[in-house]
Scaffold this active site. Structure first.
Site, PDB file in Angstrom:
ATOM      1  N   SER A 117       0.848  -1.195   0.000  1.00  0.00           N
ATOM      2  CA  SER A 117       0.000   0.000   0.000  1.00  0.00           C
ATOM      3  C   SER A 117       0.883   1.245   0.000  1.00  0.00           C
ATOM      4  O   SER A 117       2.034   1.207   0.423  1.00  0.00           O
ATOM      5  CB  SER A 117      -0.855   0.000   1.269  1.00  0.00           C
ATOM      6  OG  SER A 117      -1.384   1.275   1.488  1.00  0.00           O
ATOM      7  N   SER A 118       0.303   2.360  -0.422  1.00  0.00           N
ATOM      8  CA  SER A 118       1.075   3.614  -0.505  1.00  0.00           C
ATOM      9  C   SER A 118       1.391   4.167   0.880  1.00  0.00           C
ATOM     10  O   SER A 118       2.184   5.098   1.018  1.00  0.00           O
ATOM     11  CB  SER A 118       0.275   4.658  -1.299  1.00  0.00           C
ATOM     12  OG  SER A 118      -0.976   4.885  -0.669  1.00  0.00           O
ATOM     13  N   CYS A 119       0.799   3.594   1.932  1.00  0.00           N
ATOM     14  CA  CYS A 119       1.068   4.118   3.275  1.00  0.00           C
ATOM     15  C   CYS A 119       2.444   3.692   3.790  1.00  0.00           C
ATOM     16  O   CYS A 119       2.856   4.052   4.884  1.00  0.00           O
ATOM     17  CB  CYS A 119      -0.003   3.693   4.263  1.00  0.00           C
ATOM     18  SG  CYS A 119       0.122   1.978   4.715  1.00  0.00           S
ATOM     19  N   TYR A 146       0.622  -1.129  10.160  1.00  0.00           N
ATOM     20  CA  TYR A 146       0.334  -1.744   8.849  1.00  0.00           C
ATOM     21  C   TYR A 146       1.478  -1.489   7.877  1.00  0.00           C
ATOM     22  O   TYR A 146       1.925  -2.387   7.162  1.00  0.00           O
ATOM     23  CB  TYR A 146      -0.953  -1.131   8.301  1.00  0.00           C
ATOM     24  CG  TYR A 146      -1.407  -1.648   6.956  1.00  0.00           C
ATOM     25  CD1 TYR A 146      -1.307  -0.840   5.825  1.00  0.00           C
ATOM     26  CD2 TYR A 146      -1.964  -2.909   6.815  1.00  0.00           C
ATOM     27  CE1 TYR A 146      -1.725  -1.283   4.591  1.00  0.00           C
ATOM     28  CE2 TYR A 146      -2.401  -3.364   5.576  1.00  0.00           C
ATOM     29  CZ  TYR A 146      -2.285  -2.544   4.470  1.00  0.00           C
ATOM     30  OH  TYR A 146      -2.715  -2.992   3.239  1.00  0.00           O
ATOM     31  N   LYS A 150       3.896  -4.183   5.789  1.00  0.00           N
ATOM     32  CA  LYS A 150       3.988  -4.203   4.327  1.00  0.00           C
ATOM     33  C   LYS A 150       5.437  -3.974   3.856  1.00  0.00           C
ATOM     34  O   LYS A 150       5.863  -4.546   2.852  1.00  0.00           O
ATOM     35  CB  LYS A 150       3.044  -3.160   3.724  1.00  0.00           C
ATOM     36  CG  LYS A 150       1.584  -3.545   3.830  1.00  0.00           C
ATOM     37  CD  LYS A 150       1.325  -4.885   3.133  1.00  0.00           C
ATOM     38  CE  LYS A 150      -0.088  -5.392   3.297  1.00  0.00           C
ATOM     39  NZ  LYS A 150      -0.274  -6.697   2.618  1.00  0.00           N
ATOM     40  N   LEU A 176      -7.469   2.304  -3.102  1.00  0.00           N
ATOM     41  CA  LEU A 176      -8.286   1.590  -4.085  1.00  0.00           C
ATOM     42  C   LEU A 176      -9.764   1.714  -3.739  1.00  0.00           C
ATOM     43  O   LEU A 176     -10.122   1.903  -2.572  1.00  0.00           O
ATOM     44  CB  LEU A 176      -7.898   0.100  -4.100  1.00  0.00           C
ATOM     45  CG  LEU A 176      -6.445  -0.204  -4.462  1.00  0.00           C
ATOM     46  CD1 LEU A 176      -6.154  -1.695  -4.260  1.00  0.00           C
ATOM     47  CD2 LEU A 176      -6.145   0.202  -5.900  1.00  0.00           C
ATOM     48  N   HIS A 189     -12.564   2.510   4.219  1.00  0.00           N
ATOM     49  CA  HIS A 189     -11.757   3.614   3.696  1.00  0.00           C
ATOM     50  C   HIS A 189     -12.699   4.758   3.347  1.00  0.00           C
ATOM     51  O   HIS A 189     -13.913   4.607   3.348  1.00  0.00           O
ATOM     52  CB  HIS A 189     -10.985   3.163   2.452  1.00  0.00           C
ATOM     53  CG  HIS A 189      -9.894   2.191   2.753  1.00  0.00           C
ATOM     54  ND1 HIS A 189     -10.009   0.840   2.552  1.00  0.00           N
ATOM     55  CD2 HIS A 189      -8.652   2.364   3.277  1.00  0.00           C
ATOM     56  CE1 HIS A 189      -8.899   0.231   2.912  1.00  0.00           C
ATOM     57  NE2 HIS A 189      -8.057   1.133   3.356  1.00  0.00           N
ATOM     58  N   ARG A 197     -22.486   7.139   3.473  1.00  0.00           N
ATOM     59  CA  ARG A 197     -23.015   8.265   4.245  1.00  0.00           C
ATOM     60  C   ARG A 197     -23.992   9.086   3.423  1.00  0.00           C
ATOM     61  O   ARG A 197     -25.079   9.433   3.857  1.00  0.00           O
ATOM     62  CB  ARG A 197     -21.850   9.138   4.744  1.00  0.00           C
ATOM     63  CG  ARG A 197     -22.279  10.376   5.494  1.00  0.00           C
ATOM     64  CD  ARG A 197     -21.112  11.081   6.135  1.00  0.00           C
ATOM     65  NE  ARG A 197     -20.493  10.236   7.138  1.00  0.00           N
ATOM     66  CZ  ARG A 197     -19.183   9.957   7.167  1.00  0.00           C
ATOM     67  NH1 ARG A 197     -18.359  10.466   6.261  1.00  0.00           N
ATOM     68  NH2 ARG A 197     -18.685   9.168   8.101  1.00  0.00           N
TER      69      ARG A 197
HETATM   70  O1  GFB Z   1      -9.155   5.951   3.262  1.00  0.00           O
HETATM   71  P1  GFB Z   1      -8.810   6.566   4.559  1.00  0.00           P
HETATM   72  O2  GFB Z   1      -9.592   6.148   5.758  1.00  0.00           O
HETATM   73  O3  GFB Z   1      -7.310   6.306   4.974  1.00  0.00           O
HETATM   74  O4  GFB Z   1      -8.901   8.172   4.331  1.00  0.00           O
HETATM   75  P2  GFB Z   1      -5.941   6.956   4.499  1.00  0.00           P
HETATM   76  C1  GFB Z   1      -8.816   8.941   5.423  1.00  0.00           C
HETATM   77  C2  GFB Z   1      -8.993  10.415   5.051  1.00  0.00           C
HETATM   78  O5  GFB Z   1     -10.369  10.646   4.688  1.00  0.00           O
HETATM   79  C3  GFB Z   1      -8.703  11.207   6.309  1.00  0.00           C
HETATM   80  C4  GFB Z   1     -10.992  11.465   5.697  1.00  0.00           C
HETATM   81  O6  GFB Z   1      -8.248  12.475   5.943  1.00  0.00           O
HETATM   82  C5  GFB Z   1     -10.088  11.244   6.939  1.00  0.00           C
HETATM   83  O7  GFB Z   1     -10.206  12.332   7.855  1.00  0.00           O
HETATM   84  N1  GFB Z   1     -12.366  11.025   5.933  1.00  0.00           N
HETATM   85  C6  GFB Z   1     -13.439  11.841   5.910  1.00  0.00           C
HETATM   86  C7  GFB Z   1     -12.769   9.773   6.205  1.00  0.00           C
HETATM   87  N2  GFB Z   1     -14.557  11.152   6.210  1.00  0.00           N
HETATM   88  C8  GFB Z   1     -14.162   9.847   6.397  1.00  0.00           C
HETATM   89  C9  GFB Z   1     -14.881   8.666   6.722  1.00  0.00           C
HETATM   90  O8  GFB Z   1     -16.110   8.670   6.940  1.00  0.00           O
HETATM   91  N3  GFB Z   1     -14.156   7.505   6.794  1.00  0.00           N
HETATM   92  C10 GFB Z   1     -12.805   7.478   6.561  1.00  0.00           C
HETATM   93  N4  GFB Z   1     -12.152   6.278   6.639  1.00  0.00           N
HETATM   94  N5  GFB Z   1     -12.066   8.606   6.283  1.00  0.00           N
HETATM   95  C11 GFB Z   1      -5.233   4.469   4.741  1.00  0.00           C
HETATM   96  C12 GFB Z   1      -4.304   3.672   5.636  1.00  0.00           C
HETATM   97  O9  GFB Z   1      -4.936   5.836   4.989  1.00  0.00           O
HETATM   98  O10 GFB Z   1      -4.971   4.262   3.354  1.00  0.00           O
HETATM   99  C13 GFB Z   1      -4.345   2.214   5.274  1.00  0.00           C
HETATM  100  O11 GFB Z   1      -4.694   3.867   6.990  1.00  0.00           O
HETATM  101  C14 GFB Z   1      -4.170   2.020   3.787  1.00  0.00           C
HETATM  102  O12 GFB Z   1      -3.328   1.554   5.953  1.00  0.00           O
HETATM  103  C15 GFB Z   1      -5.128   2.881   3.009  1.00  0.00           C
HETATM  104  O13 GFB Z   1      -2.880   2.342   3.435  1.00  0.00           O
HETATM  105  C16 GFB Z   1      -4.903   2.735   1.523  1.00  0.00           C
HETATM  106  O14 GFB Z   1      -5.893   7.105   3.026  1.00  0.00           O
HETATM  107  O15 GFB Z   1      -5.678   8.168   5.326  1.00  0.00           O
END
Ligand code: GFB
Length: 322
Positions: A117-119, A146, A150, A176, A189, A197
């Site tokens: 993953s890109s993280c 995580y 990876k 993705l 995600h 929502r």
């Molecule tokens: O996809 P996400 O949860 O993870 O995106 P990351 C998070 C971003 O979206 C943050 C905002 O800036 C959140 O504040 N966001 C806004 C929300 N509303 C929501 C919501 O309802 N749910 C979620 N989940 N986010 C992940 C890594 O990082 O990326 C994993 O934690 C993995 O390990 C994945 O690498 C691809 O993109 O920040």
């Protein structure tokens, strides 16, 4: 170009084990391989084979002896899941990877594609992020468990290449999305979370919704069918020790992607932001020059991809993980 795969592309009659074949990316890869004529695909659900159970994994490989493996099985989740369950994310993912790769080495798996993953990249890596920026800075704390798992997987692929000379490779996708995603409120995600929502709000006639964070971080979104296409391209054309970024080459702010999803859903209420929730890394746009040099381009337009995912969600909402 370093890493050109000098041998023939994969033989479509060899057995390919797709670990994680029911997941978001594993199911897309399964569909892509089937469409490309692979006629010996092997899959096991996590109920049939718990990849954290080393004995069970070795028994499976001893019995099935797949020629090639796509390691798409992982414990995955969005920012809240990653930041609240770090033990699960590091322990499950290390055990899954080590068990599958140790058994694959033991039972002579020729080609193995490991997905990360890109993280894995530093929180403040220069943008767009190139493969060589790995391990050049501190990780994003919300998902460092995580990320370390990876990164360990990338290094184990490189160790097998060095010690056993196998043409194993790794691919690092950006965020993705697509059919088969996890739409649960807490574990998902951001993109599936927004779809759920806004669709709930539209159905309930809500005047407003609350998103997490500030909306200012930027994210890149790759449709899972483009990811599957890139994986097959790498299996047929790449044989290098360095992992390969897979992305689209462009990103949006969370606020911008939120507006696109609201428009596709038909929600026109107020969008508010809960700043008590984490923003995560400010940006993680991948440089995909290496993949482009290998002759691959993303094809799925973001708005069309979101529209088709919304369609899939509405058709499956009663039966999917929410
Ligand atoms: O996809 P996400 O949860 O993870 O995106 P990351 C998070 C971003 O979206 C943050 C905002 O800036 C959140 O504040 N966001 C806004 C929300 N509303 C929501 C919501 O309802 N749910 C979620 N989940 N986010 C992940 C890594 O990082 O990326 C994993 O934690 C993995 O390990 C994945 O690498 C691809 O993109 O920040």
């Amino acid at each position: 170009m370093t890493g050109e795969y000098t041998q023939k592309s994969l033989d479509r009659s060899d057995a390919v084990y797709v670990a994680g074949h029911r997941g978001l990316v594993g199911s897309a890869i399964w569909r892509r391989l089937e469409a490309d004529g692979f006629n010996r695909l092997v899959g096991r659900t996590s109920a049939e084979l718990d990849l954290r159970d080393r004995g069970a994994v070795f028994e499976f490989f001893a019995a099935e002896r797949p020629k090639n493996v796509v390691l798409a099985a992982a414990r995955v989740g969005g920012i809240l899941a990653n930041s609240t369950l770090p033990v699960d994310f590091i322990s499950d993912n290390l055990r899954i990877q080590v068990n599958v790769m140790d058994a694959a080495a033991e039972f002579d798996v020729d080609r193995l594609l490991f997905l990360g993953s890109s993280c894995i990249y530093p929180k403040f890596a220069p943008q767009p992020i190139r493969e060589e920026y790995l391990l050049t800075g501190h990780l994003e704390p919300t998902n460092d468990a995580y990320a370390i798992a990876k990164i360990a997987g990338i290094l184990q692929v490189q160790a097998v290449r060095k010690q056993f000379g196998r043409p194993w490779i790794s691919a690092m996708p950006t965020n993705l999305y697509g059919p088969g995603d996890n739409f649960s409120a807490k574990g998902s995600h951001v993109l599936p979370a927004l779809i759920r929502r806004f669709d709930d709000a539209r159905r309930d006639g809500a005047a407003s919704v609350v998103n997490w964070g500030s909306g200012t971080p930027r994210r890149e979104f790759l449709h899972v069918d483009d990811m599957a296409d890139a994986c097959l391209h790498l299996l047929d054309h790449y044989d290098g020790a360095e992992h390969v970024n897979v992305g689209t080459g462009e990103d949006q702010s969370i606020a911008e992607i939120s507006a696109i999803v609201a428009d596709e859903i038909g929600f026109d209420g107020e969008i508010e932001w809960d700043h008590s929730k984490p923003d995560g890394t400010p940006r993680k746009l991948l440089d995909i020059g290496k993949l482009r040099d290998l002759g691959w381009q993303p094809r799925i337009d973001l708005r069309a991809g979101i529209a088709s995912t919304v369609e899939w969600y509405r058709q499956n909402v009663d039966s999917i993980r929410t």
